[in-house]
Design an enzyme around this catalytic site. Structure first.
Site, PDB file in Angstrom:
ATOM      1  N   GLY C 147       0.879  -1.246  -0.070  1.00 30.19           N
ATOM      2  CA  GLY C 147      -0.002  -0.106  -0.063  1.00 30.19           C
ATOM      3  C   GLY C 147       0.825   1.222  -0.077  1.00 30.19           C
ATOM      4  O   GLY C 147       2.129   1.164   0.354  1.00 30.19           O
ATOM      5  N   CYS C 148       0.195   2.419  -0.293  1.00 32.76           N
ATOM      6  CA  CYS C 148       0.843   3.642  -0.517  1.00 32.76           C
ATOM      7  C   CYS C 148       1.263   4.087   0.967  1.00 32.76           C
ATOM      8  O   CYS C 148       2.517   4.520   1.028  1.00 32.76           O
ATOM      9  CB  CYS C 148       0.189   4.605  -1.282  1.00 32.76           C
ATOM     10  SG  CYS C 148      -1.594   4.895  -0.512  1.00 32.76           S
ATOM     11  N   TYR C 149       0.406   4.268   1.995  1.00 33.24           N
ATOM     12  CA  TYR C 149       0.869   4.750   3.203  1.00 33.24           C
ATOM     13  C   TYR C 149       1.931   3.680   3.718  1.00 33.24           C
ATOM     14  O   TYR C 149       2.588   4.242   4.490  1.00 33.24           O
ATOM     15  CB  TYR C 149      -0.572   4.783   4.025  1.00 33.24           C
ATOM     16  CG  TYR C 149      -1.393   5.973   3.845  1.00 33.24           C
ATOM     17  CD1 TYR C 149      -0.956   7.343   3.998  1.00 33.24           C
ATOM     18  CD2 TYR C 149      -2.874   5.756   3.764  1.00 33.24           C
ATOM     19  CE1 TYR C 149      -1.778   8.327   3.780  1.00 33.24           C
ATOM     20  CE2 TYR C 149      -3.653   6.709   3.529  1.00 33.24           C
ATOM     21  CZ  TYR C 149      -3.072   8.044   3.819  1.00 33.24           C
ATOM     22  OH  TYR C 149      -3.894   9.216   3.509  1.00 33.24           O
ATOM     23  N   THR C 150       1.473   2.335   3.511  1.00 38.89           N
ATOM     24  CA  THR C 150       2.344   1.466   4.009  1.00 38.89           C
ATOM     25  C   THR C 150       3.779   1.640   3.709  1.00 38.89           C
ATOM     26  O   THR C 150       4.822   1.539   4.346  1.00 38.89           O
ATOM     27  CB  THR C 150       1.890   0.119   3.569  1.00 38.89           C
ATOM     28  OG1 THR C 150       0.478   0.101   3.533  1.00 38.89           O
ATOM     29  CG2 THR C 150       2.337  -1.190   4.364  1.00 38.89           C
ATOM     30  N   THR C 152       5.380   4.246   2.583  1.00 40.19           N
ATOM     31  CA  THR C 152       5.635   5.318   3.300  1.00 40.19           C
ATOM     32  C   THR C 152       6.446   5.313   4.362  1.00 40.19           C
ATOM     33  O   THR C 152       7.374   5.675   5.003  1.00 40.19           O
ATOM     34  CB  THR C 152       4.894   6.490   3.086  1.00 40.19           C
ATOM     35  OG1 THR C 152       4.255   6.482   1.672  1.00 40.19           O
ATOM     36  CG2 THR C 152       5.491   7.736   3.188  1.00 40.19           C
TER      37      THR C 152
END
Lengths: 344, 344, 344, 344
Positions: C147-150, C152
């Site tokens: 995931g994107c938040y993950t 980062t």
């Protein structure tokens, strides 16, 4: 592999040019010159540059390689001084300022208020709009890169004027540009709080690009084109959209218009004409070297409305410079240039 | 009708204050002082002012009426000089800078790096947060208007600390502010092209407002509050949203939290607490003098998350100043203040 | 030249993936599947695609070449159905949904509310975070893109947890994402008028990525990581900035922290750690496949503040997928990927 | 104190109207009707409404007070049905749709594609542009509020046409509007990701407001005005800027132009003409009920360029409705209306 140097590396056009060149497979970046930030690393000013972190900004170009290809991203007036010695030493040069864009230096002097001190070099300069002067650019040692509004406007109008489809009188160009068009400036007028959520016209009714558009269109169409050009400041970072109004000659149909555009742009890799009635938007071009053109006709008023879009930093500046660079060096015209806009 | 004068009229806070005052039914604007633009009309600098077109900007306040109420919208350090003579002449004054916000001037000197030259006046100054010090403000001649981040943060935390619902250690305030918070500045960092589409943290880990928040919360809760405050720059013009993290004391329920907020804000006309689980957004407050607070609890981690929003130019500056002005003059606290945010 | 097909081609991630693949020198785009727009040309939906104007959107992937490499850009739940038959036929697959990101499918089922119907394939899936699992990705036939938040968040925290420099309890991730993170949706909440000038927290306190971050960090650090993750919606199109708060272990210095990051990222082509005290901004990464990390320490509170930035559509989705694709096909990890952010 | 009811309360115009009315000293809001959200509180849909938190949204207006003043903020076509029974019961009504804006209902039927089913009421409707029809509005029971583009365009052109200073042929209006002009819509085209950073023309060449502008200008000038109107979508929430091009009659000087504007607007409280050469910007008017007009002349091309700005939700809709309401009820024309734009 061509060695290139960029003078004026830390303005927005210079930085965009370095970004494009850093991804160009035929280029080795040699020197980056920046008076304001000499001694610093490029990364200190533009932290987005990562693999090129160590590129040092230099005060002058004294140490150019003999065979360096040189891009000048200087303010108007400074290229008049910088270009001649480089050309004399045999460098191939592309100038991105307004200094060498005019066949008639009187027009330059009148609209820029600067005395033209390099008329000999001005005669050697080829006007770098590949859609119309690509053959000349291929043979040139010195190319003058067109203005951003100019590119967007000429590409919309030249085929119609050359083919006699519109009246050369009464043309209105209502253009809107993103804020990068103003350059990297510490000016209140371009601060976030003054610009976001705002919109305004400026330089009405005598913006300089008027004269560049008129000279080129007159030359291309062999008519005396006198038009009204009104730029506006859009609250976006990149992109120009020009809405162009002209009186259609009698009997001209959408098909004739499409055919005229196809005649000139069928093989142009970056200039794309949409089918009649479909108009381009900024997001169709921003991030790419494309110019996208669409049109609609208004039988009620006898006018044609042409919408033309570019990314002012790419097709309007750094990208068109790379396109000219490719032509001047025998590369494929599209090499290293973004063909698909970001959309998002 | 109270005569008012504004010193520092052309910064963003000064201009916003004039905008609010121009719609205030109990106010007559007398003088607007602006060193930078003395001699010009307000309309020349802020063309939005229309009925007040003719208000002239003056270099100094020498011609104040004897009974003028004076607002100081000066940069930090300058109010130290400007306030004492005004107070001496008997003017009622509200200062919007940081100069008189601290009970303990040592803290001011340490965090602002300015020697405090008006300690006597500092002792007279009332901290103008009406939700907690309204009674004192009513009697004050000199009010120091709190900071924008400070107002937003204290209103979120004070009830929880006063009621012992959260641990006073380990608090983190992750705050995000619009660009007007930086003032009217010709700085590249706040230019449109550098700010739009961007987001960043700044002044980490020692932003000045940390000290103001800590002093007030320690005083209000009689605990020694030491917290981490991290501001960020949002690509919007107005508004602060603070996301506050704290460790909940054992057994504290959402109902207890809601009750604590109600205890302090039930009668506050501008501070509104949402039901548990509903969190405010910037658009719920921007344009108004409101502070809106919501919270959620995380049983997995034992923390409470409080979200607090204000318009930094209104409740965070000019609007709160008018609220204090109303209290100091016996007006209704809400007079002339916008109670409904713009939303759009 | 690898033939690739993209299923779910007209969501924002699918379109971004096609944009990157269209400039990738080792890729031939074969099929683009889009249920919603089958029968149309890609150009009809995303007019930015020009040289690829003629790519037709297809309803199903029935006509894949036997050797097609397949990217799944489907909503959560749909990859559970789409991936198994493709793997069975011998296609190499990268899935960009959440469906195969968890070692423990119980966690997936709990946080996504979907029964996991492809547990066998889930066991084959490699978690495609090249900085930590690059060796496994090189050998994989099936990669699950994080995931994107993950991405980062993990890149910010994993070195510190693995090296024991921070406490695994009490971690807070205050993350802010651009609106493309929500996908291509006809929802009022993501309309321009509701989003521009606004800012808000959402999915508090139980956003799904919490569980993905915790599982990976626990696995990498062999500790039981339970943290608080709070996402916010930024009024920008692209980019995630996560501000991470953790308690530093005693005696940890900035030098130790820098060394820990260097230990894991010295050779990572896309993850860059800034010198202590310099923090990244969105514009340093947006448009590139980079993750940029900076940190500051707060001795007053004993905390470290780490700021980590990515472009959610690139390193957070399509770009990281291409990076994994490169690894799975023996290409250089960086092939065809943008290394320099746009900045403007 | 006038009791008012608003039908169509939760569109953007309805909500803006409620926001203005809630601060109007002569108004008591009685009913707010919203089909879509009947049964909810206004605060549930627009959380910015705080003191009015408890206003309930109702399905129909059955319970209007006998003396309620009614505002219709309905989509085009629906007012045709809603207005007649209200007028019959004796309510004073202001309609904000296009349904009653035309003297000649044939034009309405042609451009809106709706059969006009309330021609009797149409004859009673006064066109609510106070600058030209204020006297009629004062006596009216039924006022039709002009369109946003229309107001902005007519105010720019009417004095020049009435005084014979420009040619009535060949006029071009290049208009740019913020996204609220499209209303509160769940449409991809108005989503943040599709709109931010973008700019486009739309409804070329036959936007409906063309016909409204032409009918009013023809009536006011007693000439047959046929013009080209091109709207564009600006990435801002509020505001219209129209750049108007027309051929100046021979001998017309800037002074003549200024005098013509002064003749019609000297006493207009909300329409302000700037000195020759100074052009308005969106931020000069957004948030206020003002229309601001500036002009420049281009002797080279014989054209005048007029720039006219309004806030499309205020002077272009809800604010002008309140202005008409004031006139219809004998209040001061400016009562309760914002006279100073936000600027920030």
């Amino acid at each position: 592999m061509i060695n290139v140097s960029v003078i004026g590396a830390t303005g927005y056009v210079g930085a965009e040019l370095l970004r494009l060149l850093s991804a160009h497979p035929g280029v080795q970046i040699n020197k980056a010159v920046s008076k304001s930030f000499a001694g610093k690393k490029l990364h200190d000013i533009y932290a987005n540059f990562l693999p090129e972190r160590e590129l040092e900004l230099q005060e002058s170009g004294g140490k150019f390689g003999a065979d360096d290809f040189v891009f000048l991203c200087l303010p108007h007036g400074q290229s008049l001084v910088a270009a001649p010695p480089l050309l004399k030493k045999g460098h191939k040069v592309i100038d991105l300022s307004g200094d060498f864009r005019y066949d008639n230096t009187d027009i330059y002097e009148k609209w820029y208020g600067i005395s033209h001190s390099a008329k000999k070099e001005n005669r050697e300069a080829v006007y770098g709009l590949p859609e119309f002067f690509g053959a000349e650019v291929k043979k040139a040692n010195f190319t003058s890169n067109p203005g951003c509004y100019t590119t967007t406007s000429i590409l919309a109008l030249a085929p119609l004027l050359k083919e006699g489809l519109i009246c050369e009188k009464g043309i209105v160009i209502d253009a809107k540009s993103g804020v990068t068009g103003a350059g990297r400036k510490e000016k209140l007028a371009f601060s976030y709080c003054e610009t976001a959520g705002n919109f305004k016209a400026y330089s009405v009714p005598l913006h300089r690009h008027t004269s560049e558009i008129e000279e080129q269109l007159s030359k291309l169409s062999r008519k005396d084109v006198c038009l009204l050009f009104t730029p506006h400041l859009l609250p976006v970072k990149r992109g120009i959209l020009a809405t162009v109004y002209a009186d259609l000659m009698e009997g001209v149909t959408p098909e004739t218009v499409t055919a005229a555009y196809e005649k000139y742009y069928a093989d142009a890799p970056f200039t794309h004409v949409l089918p009649h009635g479909k108009l381009p938007e900024l997001k169709y071009v921003v991030g790419s070297n494309n110019c996208m053109i669409g049109f609609e006709v208004s039988p009620r008023t006898g006018k044609i409305i042409v919408v033309s879009c570019t990314d002012n930093l790419i097709k309007g500046a750094a990208g068109q410079a790379v396109q000219n660079f490719n032509l001047m060096n025998g590369f494929d015209e599209t090499l290293g240039l973004p063909r698909t806009a970001w959309y998002l």
